[in-house]
Design a protein around this motif. Structure first.
Motif, PDB file in Angstrom:
ATOM      1  N   ARG A 111      41.293  23.599  -6.593  1.00 52.41           N
ATOM      2  CA  ARG A 111      42.348  24.175  -5.756  1.00 52.41           C
ATOM      3  C   ARG A 111      43.518  24.644  -6.627  1.00 52.41           C
ATOM      4  NH1 ARG A 111      46.262  21.131  -1.390  1.00 52.41           N
ATOM      5  NH2 ARG A 111      46.946  22.978  -0.288  1.00 52.41           N
ATOM      6  N   ASP A 156      42.736  27.798  -8.380  1.00 54.92           N
ATOM      7  CA  ASP A 156      42.780  28.919  -7.440  1.00 54.92           C
ATOM      8  C   ASP A 156      41.643  29.908  -7.671  1.00 54.92           C
ATOM      9  OD1 ASP A 156      43.957  29.996  -5.166  1.00 54.92           O
ATOM     10  OD2 ASP A 156      45.115  31.456  -6.309  1.00 54.92           O
ATOM     11  N   LEU A 158      39.906  23.560  -0.351  1.00 57.94           N
ATOM     12  CA  LEU A 158      39.524  24.896  -0.832  1.00 57.94           C
ATOM     13  C   LEU A 158      39.406  25.878   0.324  1.00 57.94           C
ATOM     14  CD1 LEU A 158      36.749  24.012  -3.462  1.00 57.94           C
ATOM     15  CD2 LEU A 158      39.235  24.089  -3.750  1.00 57.94           C
ATOM     16  N   ASN A 176      42.753  27.020   1.454  1.00 55.54           N
ATOM     17  CA  ASN A 176      43.353  27.893   0.441  1.00 55.54           C
ATOM     18  C   ASN A 176      42.613  29.220   0.301  1.00 55.54           C
ATOM     19  OD1 ASN A 176      45.532  28.107  -1.380  1.00 55.54           O
ATOM     20  ND2 ASN A 176      44.185  27.685  -3.125  1.00 55.54           N
ATOM     21  N   GLN A 214      39.558  29.940  -0.622  1.00 50.87           N
ATOM     22  CA  GLN A 214      38.808  30.069  -1.863  1.00 50.87           C
ATOM     23  C   GLN A 214      37.306  30.173  -1.634  1.00 50.87           C
ATOM     24  OE1 GLN A 214      41.518  26.683  -3.579  1.00 50.87           O
ATOM     25  NE2 GLN A 214      40.375  27.521  -5.301  1.00 50.87           N
TER      26      GLN A 214
END
Length: 230
Positions: free
Chosen positions: A40, A43, A64, A67, A69
């Motif tokens: 995380r 990124d 994740l 975020n 991702q």
């Protein structure tokens, strides 16, 4: 000896945008939580995740997901994550749901070098749509392909500096087959010991499958706490 890392950020440095990650654990049990937190922080984007589930909203792979991702996930259970539901309904996340036993066997096959296998699970359902089927001894089976990944992230209770791993109790769930199915396996270990301190008969993952080691403490959060009322 395997390379033992001092920081989780260094351990995941090779993981790149668009990588396919195989991640051990079941619910929040046996997940490589510090490696996930390092991802995380890194990124890294456009990940494909293969794991039994996607954590919860504020922990595990849910970090994740929140975020943004993850682009795609292969999983067998996703019921504890509202952000997962939101992203799927909004068309932001691609999902392939796989029967739990089939997921485990596809990962095991990937680690064993078996390209595909037949299973009765999913025959006559959407799971089997577009897949080859055959009849053996009067019963229909569907062909499922093995799963392999660019990186495997696993969590072990004990490990030695050669890379031999022992998982604790139900953390044996998906970790052993995931450790074998990735091109590069990174193991997060609670207790790292010297060679010779592990009983060979208790080793679940032999060192040949492990590329990187790192020792760390885990929070061991409980996914859903149930207490008995007096």
């Amino acid at each position: 000896m395997k390379q033992v890392y001092e920081s989780f950020e260094d351990a995941v440095e090779e993981i790149h945008d668009g990588a396919t990650l195989l991640v051990g654990g079941f619910g929040l049990c046996g997940i490589p939580e510090n490696l996930i937190k390092a991802l995380r922080k890194k990124d890294v984007k456009n990940l494909t995740i293969v794991s039994n589930n996607c954590g919860v909203d504020d922990w595990g792979l849910g970090l994740l997901l929140k975020n943004k991702q993850i682009d795609k996930i292969y999983a067998s259970y996703v019921g504890e994550n509202k952000e997962f539901e939101r992203q799927v309904l909004a068309g932001e996340l691609e999902v392939e749901l796989i029967p739990q036993g089939t997921l485990a066997e596809r990962l095991r096959a990937g680690g064993a070098g078996i390209p595909a296998f037949y299973t009765p699970a999913g025959v006559g359902t959407k799971i089997a749509e577009g897949k080859e089927t055959r009849v053996f001894d009067g019963k229909e089976y569907v062909l499922e392909k093995a799963i392999k990944g660019d990186f495997s992230l696993v969590r072990a209770h004990k490990g030695d500096s050669y890379g031999n791993l022992i998982y604790r109790k139900t953390a044996q769930n998906f970790n052993p087959m995931i450790a074998a199915a990735g091109k590069i396996t990174i193991a997060e270990v609670e207790h790292l010991v010297n060679p010779g301190q592990l009983n060979p008969e208790q080793v679940h993952t032999p060192s040949i499958y492990v590329n990187k080691l790192i020792q760390g403490d885990q929070e061991n959060r409980i996914e859903r706490k149930t207490v008995k009322q007096n």
